[in-house]
Design a protein around this motif. Structure first.
Motif: not given
Length: 952
Positions: A545-549, A633-639
């Motif tokens: 999430i941080i690196l995406d921004e 699942s965690i990465i997809m749902l979290g994003k």
């Protein structure tokens, strides 16, 4: 404030008129048909102009707004309202608003000891630019008397002749008077369609644009010479607000300000701070009492509300209000969400099949059977002890939910689903192109960007300094080479940074597993794998999430230093860089678990170590597919939950609150100022600027990757994507209608580069799912065992077949368990998951023949699966035509009707010419038969004879 004598007016709040203003009126002269000056003397001028939607005369609609910042000084407050008139016959802004060195500036220098030359330069540029806009035919009105102090607004109106001229230049297709019948289905199809319409009626939006059409107006590129073809009965509504703002924006981009040898359009003026914002107005308020009906209010009620989540989108109304480009985005999002429904249903069936057959799965039953008494080798050196395979029973049973024969079918299904989705979208896109009159539309070369013009100017000035030719300068690859090199190095560095972070998380997993294994409590040792996996995935999620921004900002910066020529080039390059970085960021941890974890472990007695102290991670006895499912699942749902929804809701709300607090702090305490209702352009100025569709598309493309790339490990991915998109559509709609300034409508016939990215992901998904099934799951080893090694044709004995034996006396010094009696008995032989020779073999611990047999089967499956699915996808692509048959027939029908219209027009012209010739001939014969008395006045008779056709 200087007042333009043709378009400007006094502030509305000045009930008492100063002598100086009356003098200005006398100098200018009041023209009842042109000036709007005296409208400010009415009781409620804001209501007359519908609170900023119209000029002060209440007749001319505001098509666009320019916003600028200015500084007021107490000494020059009265003086800035003075109007100097040099030429009563002149009508240009340049004459009404003098430039430096003329009358008003001399008086200002006397009254103001301090002059801000930077602000003066901006003001002079604005004056010249606005004068050029007036020369282009636009009408302007300035307003500095607003509730936002220090902010001025320039209202722009495009009169009818300008709209017609620009519509012809832009080749805008407009509806003609000719109407024709749309081909309707007959027989059984007609009955089926009527039944479907009745069933879906409750989920249809209640807007006029969404009703099925039976007739359609023939459209043709607007031409001033052929105005008689078009229905001009209501000129005010012929060009809607979206079209009017598009036309004005084209003029704003084309019009330049050439002060100080610097050619600047509106994009350059915005970039240099001459204007702080430029935007079209929303149609009105969307909530509150006594709100007049408008498209924005209708969109808010029937589209941008969570209460209508079950309804179809009013795509035609979205296009009418926001333009084709945004309309196509929401149409694509709607088609994608609609296509997720069958994928979700099949995914649920596959998952339920796994749940129903988990108790019948022989390998997991063997792993859970404590009577087998299989002792496994330690998971780490010294601190870890031997453990029973039956302790991994829960993991084995959970793995079967996602690792079963149905997942192979689901992978094939999703590959065909992706191909069908792309074909369905192409057909839907063609229907929209026909309905929106975009057939035959070709995008033309856009205006150069402000940064490109500045770079070219800088290059020209350098060459001029060296006394060289400066004609037709442009940026070459040599000029951009440093930027290209920076891009290449920057992208490689960012990709390397992502790999380094993933490697750091791997070190965390290994070290944490070793630390937790030291725990003396049995419960702590049994939950080591779950604890390490869950915490590592959460760390990965936060980092992603941080690196995406960060990567989004870096991609924009890398694109800016390239200095692309047009906005389209800039957008495509930005999309490519942002997608590459975000793709690597989102999927690298998943690729590691799917294809690398447990592959380079070694064996007991000869493990692979990192930094000579940490052993590489191993997969669970049931395989890595369960861990891959957890990771995905965690990465997809979290994003989706944090980045897409909370950020989209929270950040705009926070920015709006900050702007509100700033305005509240700067607002005057005057009671009248608080009571006064804000103008429309003031309200819209406080909204968030539109930043483009790239972030919206990007999050959906990344989600599409989660749905297709690793769907073999997580069949419920389409279901979670569907639930997210149902909310996402209404969330984006609410943001566009209520949180953002109205974007400029942009014509587009497709979704651009995003379609190619989707096709690429669809092709890549086939390859990745083939490798996931072959190498990550146990599907191929089970098939090999069933058909090659099973004695009775069942899966009994499969677990024992996949385990190799190790003699504990062969441990390296210092790696054996500290407590070898932890299980209560002495262990001589422990088992580990691999295909190797036993310790009593001549070539002990070497790779066995079974390994090569399984590897050959895996590679063969990859080749067969990939080619078969690719062939099936291409077959689906080929069998479904890109253009629906009825649409192609309608397009052909339009061409035929247009030819008929022009043929009739030509025949009418010929008949009229023949009539004129006959009348002219008869007139000539009458003149020749006149009496001698009349023939004496020869010139008069000739003039009278030939006057008729001229009058006609």
């Amino acid at each position: 404030m200087r007042v333009n004598k043709k378009y400007s007016c006094l502030p509305a709040e000045e009930k008492g008129i100063h002598i100086i203003n009356i003098r200005a009126i006398e100098d200018i002269g009041y023209d009842q048909h042109e000036s709007t000056l005296l409208n400010s003397l009415s009781k409620n001028p804001d209501a007359d102009c519908k609170y900023g939607l119209y000029f002060r005369d209440g007749k001319r609609k505001v098509d666009y707004i320019l916003v600028y910042h200015y500084k007021k000084s107490s000494a020059g407050k009265t003086l800035t309202r003075r109007v100097h008139h040099n030429d009563s016959s002149a009508r240009s802004t340049k004459q009404d608003q003098p430039l430096p060195g003329k009358g008003v500036q001399l008086e200002m220098r006397e009254s103001e000891p301090h002059v801000d030359y930077h602000e003066d330069d901006k003001r002079f540029r604005r004056e010249e630019y606005e004068g050029n806009l007036v020369e282009a035919g636009l009408e302007l009105e300035r307003d500095e008397d607003t509730k936002i102090h220090g902010v001025g607004f320039v209202k722009i109106h495009a009169p009818w002749n300008v709209l017609c001229r620009e519509a012809e230049f832009l080749k805008l297709k407009m509806p003609t008077k000719k109407m024709y019948q749309i081909n309707q289905t007959h027989g059984l199809l007609k009955k089926i369609n009527s039944v479907i319409q009745k069933i879906t009626e409750p989920i249809q939006p209640k807007v006029a644009e969404h009703k099925p059409q039976t007739v359609k107006r023939l459209s043709y590129p607007f031409s001033r010479e052929k105005q008689h073809l078009f229905d001009l009965s209501d000129r005010d509504s012929f060009f809607d607000s979206k079209t009017r703002s598009t036309i004005v924006y084209e003029i704003l981009k084309r019009t330049t300000c050439t002060k100080a040898k610097y050619s600047m359009g509106i994009t350059s003026l915005l970039a240099n701070g001459v204007y702080s914002a430029a935007y079209p107005l929303h149609d009105g308020d969307y909530e509150g009492e006594n709100v007049e009906p408008n498209d924005r209010k209708l969109l808010c009620e029937e589209w941008a509300s969570y209460g209508v989540f079950y309804k179809y989108q009013p795509i035609d109304l979205v296009r009418k209000y926001f333009g084709e480009k945004i309309g196509l985005y929401f149409a694509w999002l709607g088609v994608y969400t609609q296509m997720l429904i069958p994928a979700s249903i099949v995914g649920i069936i596959v998952f339920l099949y796994g749940c129903a057959t988990v108790d019948e799965n022989i390998p997991s039953m063997e792993m859970c059977d404590q009577r087998n008494n299989i002792t496994m080798c330690p998971l780490c050196d010294r601190t870890c002890s031997y453990w029973k395979m039956s302790s991994a029973c829960a993991t084995a049973r959970a793995s079967h939910l996602f690792d079963n024969p149905a997942t192979v079918f689901f992978s094939v299904f999703m590959a065909l689903w992706a191909a069908t989705f792309m074909e369905h979208w192409k057909r839907k896109q063609m229907r929209l192109n026909y309905r929106w009159d975009l057939t035959g539309f070709e995008e033309e070369e856009d205006h150069p960007r402000a940064e490109y013009e500045a770079k070219v100017l800088e290059k020209s000035l350098r060459k001029e300094h060296k006394h060289k030719e400066t004609d037709k300068e442009k940026l070459t690859w040599k000029d951009r080479f440093p930027a290209y090199l920076t891009n290449f190095v920057g992208i490689i560095f960012m990709v390397g940074l992502t790999f380094a972070i993933v490697f750091g998380v791997i070190i965390y997993r290994i070290s944490t597993a070793a630390a937790l294994a030291i725990s003396s409590t049995p419960s702590g040792r049994s939950s080591v794998r779950v604890t390490v996996t869950a915490t590592a995935v959460i760390i990965n999620l936060v980092v992603i999430i941080i690196l995406d921004e960060v990567y989004g900002c870096i991609a924009r910066w890398l694109t800016q230093i390239e200095v692309p020529k047009t906005d389209k080039n800039f957008e495509e390059r930005l999309i490519f860089k942002a997608f590459l970085l975000k793709f690597v960021n989102a999927y690298t941890p998943i690729f590691y678990v799917a294809f690398f974890k447990g592959r380079f472990v070694g064996r007991p007695g000869d493990y692979v170590y990192i930094f000579h102290s940490f052993r590489m991670e191993e997969c669970a006895p049931g395989g890595c597919l369960m861990e891959l499912c957890i990771q995905l699942s965690i990465i997809m749902l979290g994003k989706q939950l944090i980045q897409n929804n909370l950020f989209e809701i929270g950040i705009p709300k926070m920015k709006k609150f900050i702007r509100y607090m700033k305005l509240k702090r700067r607002r005057s305490l005057d009671h009248e100022e608080h009571v006064k209702k804000k103008q429309r352009y003031e309200v819209d100025y406080n909204l968030e600027p539109f930043a483009g569709l790239t972030p919206e598309y990007m999050e959906m493309i990344i989600q599409f990757g989660f749905v297709t790339l690793f769907v073999a490990s997580f069949p419920l991915a389409p279901l979670f994507a569907l639930l997210n998109n149902i909310i996402e559509i209404r969330l984006d709609a609410k943001k566009f209608v209520t949180e953002l300034r109205r974007p400029v409508a942009v014509r587009a016939k497709d979704i651009g580069i995003w379609y190619n990215i989707l096709r690429g992901i669809g092709k890549l998904a086939v390859i990745i799912n083939a490798f996931v099934i072959s190498f990550t799951s146990d599907f191929i080893p089970r098939l090999v065992y069933l058909y090659m090694y099973s004695e009775n044709g069942t899966m009994h004995g499969f677990v024992n077949h996949t385990l190799s034996s190790f003699n504990v006396s062969d441990f390296q010094a210092g790696t054996a368990p500290n407590d070898p009696m932890d299980l209560g008995y002495e262990v001589q032989i422990c088992r580990y998951k691999d295909y190797r020779e036993p310790p009593w073999s001549e070539n002990k611990y070497d790779i066995s023949k079974d390994f090569w047999a399984v590897l050959a089967a895996r590679l063969a499956f990859v080749i067969v699966f990939q080619n078969l699915v690719m062939f099936m996808s291409d077959f689906v692509d080929w069998i479904i035509p890109d253009i629906p048959k009825d649409i192609s027939q309608q397009i052909h029908k339009e061409k035929v009707l247009m030819v008929e219209v022009f043929m009739r027009e030509e025949q009418g012209k010929l008949q009229m010419l023949e009539t004129w010739k006959d009348n002219d001939k008869k007139k000539g014969e009458n003149c020749n038969n006149h009496s001698p008395r009349l023939s004496r006045s020869h010139s008069g008779s000739l003039s009278s004879c030939h006057s008729y056709p001229l009058d006609v």
